[in-house]
Design a protein around this motif. Sequence first.
Motif, PDB file in Angstrom:
ATOM      1  N   VAL A  25     -34.528 -22.492 -51.209  1.00 49.07           N
ATOM      2  CA  VAL A  25     -35.893 -22.646 -50.684  1.00 49.07           C
ATOM      3  C   VAL A  25     -36.167 -21.379 -49.890  1.00 49.07           C
ATOM      4  CG1 VAL A  25     -37.212 -23.866 -48.910  1.00 49.07           C
ATOM      5  CG2 VAL A  25     -35.860 -25.158 -50.589  1.00 49.07           C
ATOM      6  N   ILE A  26     -37.356 -20.832 -50.020  1.00 54.00           N
ATOM      7  CA  ILE A  26     -37.709 -19.657 -49.210  1.00 54.00           C
ATOM      8  C   ILE A  26     -39.017 -19.924 -48.491  1.00 54.00           C
ATOM      9  CG2 ILE A  26     -38.679 -18.463 -51.258  1.00 54.00           C
ATOM     10  CD1 ILE A  26     -37.900 -15.816 -49.765  1.00 54.00           C
ATOM     11  N   MET A  27     -39.037 -19.631 -47.193  1.00 56.55           N
ATOM     12  CA  MET A  27     -40.245 -19.884 -46.397  1.00 56.55           C
ATOM     13  C   MET A  27     -40.327 -18.935 -45.220  1.00 56.55           C
ATOM     14  SD  MET A  27     -39.896 -23.987 -46.064  1.00 56.55           S
ATOM     15  CE  MET A  27     -40.727 -23.866 -44.553  1.00 56.55           C
ATOM     16  N   GLU A  28     -41.548 -18.741 -44.722  1.00 59.72           N
ATOM     17  CA  GLU A  28     -41.738 -18.090 -43.424  1.00 59.72           C
ATOM     18  C   GLU A  28     -41.692 -19.214 -42.386  1.00 59.72           C
ATOM     19  OE1 GLU A  28     -45.369 -15.190 -43.940  1.00 59.72           O
ATOM     20  OE2 GLU A  28     -45.330 -16.747 -45.467  1.00 59.72           O
ATOM     21  N   PRO A  29     -40.881 -19.093 -41.362  1.00 57.71           N
ATOM     22  CA  PRO A  29     -40.780 -20.177 -40.394  1.00 57.71           C
ATOM     23  C   PRO A  29     -41.962 -20.228 -39.412  1.00 57.71           C
ATOM     24  CG  PRO A  29     -39.256 -18.414 -39.830  1.00 57.71           C
ATOM     25  CD  PRO A  29     -39.922 -18.008 -41.101  1.00 57.71           C
ATOM     26  N   VAL A  30     -42.589 -21.370 -39.302  1.00 51.64           N
ATOM     27  CA  VAL A  30     -43.656 -21.705 -38.331  1.00 51.64           C
ATOM     28  C   VAL A  30     -44.968 -20.928 -38.530  1.00 51.64           C
ATOM     29  CG1 VAL A  30     -44.274 -22.031 -35.901  1.00 51.64           C
ATOM     30  CG2 VAL A  30     -41.910 -22.395 -36.630  1.00 51.64           C
ATOM     31  N   VAL A  31     -44.883 -19.613 -38.793  1.00 51.93           N
ATOM     32  CA  VAL A  31     -46.106 -18.822 -38.983  1.00 51.93           C
ATOM     33  C   VAL A  31     -46.106 -18.224 -40.381  1.00 51.93           C
ATOM     34  CG1 VAL A  31     -47.402 -16.777 -38.248  1.00 51.93           C
ATOM     35  CG2 VAL A  31     -46.261 -18.205 -36.542  1.00 51.93           C
ATOM     36  N   GLN A  32     -47.129 -18.555 -41.164  1.00 55.80           N
ATOM     37  CA  GLN A  32     -47.338 -17.848 -42.432  1.00 55.80           C
ATOM     38  C   GLN A  32     -48.279 -16.690 -42.130  1.00 55.80           C
ATOM     39  OE1 GLN A  32     -48.720 -21.195 -44.905  1.00 55.80           O
ATOM     40  NE2 GLN A  32     -46.838 -20.939 -46.079  1.00 55.80           N
ATOM     41  N   GLY A  33     -47.832 -15.477 -42.407  1.00 58.07           N
ATOM     42  CA  GLY A  33     -48.597 -14.294 -42.014  1.00 58.07           C
ATOM     43  C   GLY A  33     -49.688 -13.921 -43.001  1.00 58.07           C
ATOM     44  N   ALA A  34     -49.398 -12.936 -43.856  1.00 66.06           N
ATOM     45  CA  ALA A  34     -50.421 -12.396 -44.753  1.00 66.06           C
ATOM     46  C   ALA A  34     -51.020 -13.449 -45.691  1.00 66.06           C
ATOM     47  CB  ALA A  34     -49.844 -11.242 -45.552  1.00 66.06           C
ATOM     48  N   GLY A  35     -50.341 -14.598 -45.833  1.00 68.22           N
ATOM     49  CA  GLY A  35     -50.882 -15.668 -46.678  1.00 68.22           C
ATOM     50  C   GLY A  35     -51.962 -16.481 -45.976  1.00 68.22           C
ATOM     51  N   GLY A  36     -52.278 -16.179 -44.725  1.00 63.21           N
ATOM     52  CA  GLY A  36     -53.361 -16.919 -44.073  1.00 63.21           C
ATOM     53  C   GLY A  36     -53.260 -17.064 -42.569  1.00 63.21           C
ATOM     54  N   MET A  37     -52.285 -16.412 -41.912  1.00 63.36           N
ATOM     55  CA  MET A  37     -52.114 -16.500 -40.454  1.00 63.36           C
ATOM     56  C   MET A  37     -52.183 -17.981 -40.026  1.00 63.36           C
ATOM     57  SD  MET A  37     -51.681 -13.352 -39.826  1.00 63.36           S
ATOM     58  CE  MET A  37     -51.616 -13.297 -38.064  1.00 63.36           C
ATOM     59  N   TYR A  38     -51.315 -18.757 -40.665  1.00 60.74           N
ATOM     60  CA  TYR A  38     -51.349 -20.217 -40.533  1.00 60.74           C
ATOM     61  C   TYR A  38     -50.110 -20.680 -39.767  1.00 60.74           C
ATOM     62  CZ  TYR A  38     -51.615 -25.062 -42.325  1.00 60.74           C
ATOM     63  OH  TYR A  38     -51.697 -26.424 -42.468  1.00 60.74           O
ATOM     64  N   PHE A  39     -50.292 -21.598 -38.819  1.00 60.71           N
ATOM     65  CA  PHE A  39     -49.163 -22.096 -38.022  1.00 60.71           C
ATOM     66  C   PHE A  39     -48.891 -23.560 -38.405  1.00 60.71           C
ATOM     67  CE2 PHE A  39     -51.414 -19.538 -34.416  1.00 60.71           C
ATOM     68  CZ  PHE A  39     -51.097 -18.337 -35.041  1.00 60.71           C
ATOM     69  N   TYR A  40     -47.633 -23.916 -38.584  1.00 58.67           N
ATOM     70  CA  TYR A  40     -47.299 -25.317 -38.896  1.00 58.67           C
ATOM     71  C   TYR A  40     -46.175 -25.809 -37.993  1.00 58.67           C
ATOM     72  CZ  TYR A  40     -43.400 -23.416 -41.700  1.00 58.67           C
ATOM     73  OH  TYR A  40     -42.271 -22.762 -42.125  1.00 58.67           O
ATOM     74  N   ALA A  41     -45.971 -27.125 -38.003  1.00 54.48           N
ATOM     75  CA  ALA A  41     -45.038 -27.750 -37.047  1.00 54.48           C
ATOM     76  C   ALA A  41     -43.574 -27.430 -37.366  1.00 54.48           C
ATOM     77  CB  ALA A  41     -45.235 -29.257 -37.064  1.00 54.48           C
ATOM     78  N   PRO A  42     -42.783 -27.073 -36.344  1.00 50.30           N
ATOM     79  CA  PRO A  42     -41.350 -26.808 -36.556  1.00 50.30           C
ATOM     80  C   PRO A  42     -40.599 -27.999 -37.154  1.00 50.30           C
ATOM     81  CG  PRO A  42     -42.025 -26.094 -34.357  1.00 50.30           C
ATOM     82  CD  PRO A  42     -43.205 -26.797 -34.958  1.00 50.30           C
ATOM     83  N   GLU A  43     -41.139 -29.212 -36.961  1.00 49.67           N
ATOM     84  CA  GLU A  43     -40.480 -30.392 -37.531  1.00 49.67           C
ATOM     85  C   GLU A  43     -40.313 -30.245 -39.050  1.00 49.67           C
ATOM     86  OE1 GLU A  43     -38.928 -32.791 -36.182  1.00 49.67           O
ATOM     87  OE2 GLU A  43     -38.666 -34.155 -37.873  1.00 49.67           O
ATOM     88  N   PHE A  44     -41.269 -29.577 -39.675  1.00 53.73           N
ATOM     89  CA  PHE A  44     -41.185 -29.370 -41.128  1.00 53.73           C
ATOM     90  C   PHE A  44     -39.889 -28.637 -41.484  1.00 53.73           C
ATOM     91  CE2 PHE A  44     -42.168 -27.175 -45.144  1.00 53.73           C
ATOM     92  CZ  PHE A  44     -42.582 -28.251 -45.905  1.00 53.73           C
TER      93      PHE A  44
END
Length: 429
Positions: free
Chosen positions: A214-233
């Motif tokens: 699995v590959i992901m940006e942790p907590v903050v997605q940058g150039a894909g939308g400057m989007y923040f998600y919950a660390p629980e994920f």
Amino acid sequence: MVQTQSEIAALLDYDRRHVWHPYTSPTHPLPVYPVAAAHGVYVRLMDGRELIDGMASWWCVIHGYNHPRLNAALREQADKMAHVMFGGLTHDPAIKRARSLINSTPHKLQKVFFCDSGSVAVEVAMKMALQYQTALSRGRAKHFLTIRGGYHGDTLGAMSVCDPVTGMHQLFSGALPIQFFARRPGALDKGWREDDIADFQAQLEAHHHEIAAVIMEPVVQGAGGMYFYAPEFLRRVRVLCDKYGILLILDEIATGFGRTGRMFACEHAGIAPDIMCLGKAVTGGYMSFAATLTTERVGEVIGRREGVFMHGPTFMANPLACAVANASLELLAEMDIGVDVGRISEGLRRGLEPCRELPAVAEVRALGAIGVVEMKTPVDVAVIQQVFVERGVWIRPFGRLIYIMPPYIITNTELDFLTRQMVEVIKNL
Ligand code: PMP
């Protein structure tokens, strides 16, 4: 030295005709502004104008430009050796660099592969995962699972795990490896909902035999939308990866080195990846350099039956880059990231608050030293950029996003100026 208008015009004309810039047309490129020098938080244009840099040159200039300690580290190393090949040779800057990275990342990560850029660090991570699964005879595990909205770089492998809609899949369709994409979790400020993990879990259950990592940006997605998600994920993803024997790659290229208010964004979740990609701020923004870290276990599996890891860039562990990276990490160690980045976070929140009331604005968010104003419709980059420059700030929006992530050395007064310009410009949109 300030150059004359005609000298500047001649340079720009040549640049326009011959030099390609990022993500722009080769025939009708967006305008560019010629820079003469940069110091601290300021970028000085050739016509003498000074701009407060809100971008940290795309996340990386965390200590500001022309930093005396980083300059000294570079000069000192240049006097000893600028470069030697890393095949069959090693050196003190690389060993020091490896030790300091291993000591500052989660304990589990004990092996370092140095490379040239963020995209290459991602390619290296993907190749590590593929070789690991092959060595374990999981022959079908040739794909990657990620979440939508991600961005991992511009090389072919990295592009294949970028968001398939906002990324470059359409342009390169047929040429990219096929990967799995799960729905991304709800936004951080909406809080955690059990449903956030459902699609990811379902994809893993259905396809785990085909997935290497699995590959992901942790907590903050940058150039894909400057989007923040919950660390629980991330915590849930970690558990699921362990359940199915799938590696977890965290791309901390943008988030690493304090940007989110923690040294690494995975610390928000209290989890460690099996492979971590670092880049951007690794040299304090002095030069392109990156690293892919992994565990003893991944190294041991790849090395079974005399297996070798098949990657080796020419400029691997370049001594100049290692030396400046060591100096940058020393500066970071002297900071209290929670307090220092917390101060910027507070300034961003306060400064951007008035944007919430503006009719053209969809949402305002801040995390660590990242402040984002999401507009309802895309902005005209060339037009808005010119207005920002006239107001003495350097901010480069994309799509519907006007965002800043300034160097950590920005003072409260400078930050206040930067956010005020943002508010004023957005008011008139
Ligand atoms: N991953 C992430 C999260 C990034 O933000 C970037 C750069 N924008 C990359 C990878 C690619 O890094 P580079 O541009 O150094 O190749």
